[in-house]
Scaffold this active site. Structure first.
Site: not given
Length: 187
Positions: A19, A41, A49
């Site tokens: 990522y 988000e 995350w």
């Protein structure tokens, strides 16, 4: 073998590194990708995350690729289906916020691109994209005056589940700000 310098926050997991290397901090201009990132988000709020990364493919599948046209038409049956999907984050307020936000997105994009809308807000405060050039992780904020202003405007325009910290993470993710450390080879 040459050692690749990366931001230290991503070193704990191969998925995190991928990522970091391929997406985080890259400028996104596509409206629907921006919307999808905003949805992810908002789903991440209060979670790590890594949880989102592990569930990202399932979230895309469950939310019809984060297609705002489809999401805006979700009804109670679809919400119940999502709430029963063990592969996603089953937080009713977050799910309802994504549906609501899809409707706001569609309203905004009748008049301008989502990209232009977002940058009109943040460029009032500084010039973006912005390269922050952090030396170490402690130099990277979790929110800024600009992310607070973005959050306030998004809320004023009807968006939900989108605080200043979520907005800053979004700004990092879509390349509005570059918070790769100066030593990171992926700047």
């Amino acid at each position: 073998m040459t050692h690749i310098q990366r931001c230290p926050w991503c070193l704990s997991d191969r998925m995190y590194m991928n990522y970091h290397d391929t997406q985080w901090g890259k400028v996104v201009t596509d409206d629907k990708v921006l919307f999808a990132c905003l949805c992810l988000e908002s789903m991440q709020s209060g979670l790590s995350w890594m949880i989102i990364l592990k569930k990202r493919d399932d979230l895309y599948q469950a939310f019809d690729g984060f297609n705002p046209d489809k999401i805006a038409d979700y009804d109670d049956d679809k919400i119940n289906e999502l709430m029963n999907n063990k592969d996603i984050i089953r937080h009713k307020a977050k799910i309802q916020a994504i549906i609501h936000n899809a409707k706001i997105y569609l309203s905004i994009t009748k008049h301008c691109s989502f990209y232009d809308y977002l940058y009109q807000i943040i460029n009032q405060y500084d010039s973006f994209p912005k390269d922050n050039q952090p030396i170490n992780v402690a130099d990277i904020p979790t929110k800024t005056d600009v992310s607070l202003a973005l959050s306030k405007q998004l809320k004023k325009d009807g968006f939900k589940f989108i605080g200043a910290t979520t907005c800053y993470a979004f700004m990092q993710a879509v390349g509005m700000v570059n918070d790769h450390l100066l030593t990171c080879q992926f700047r």
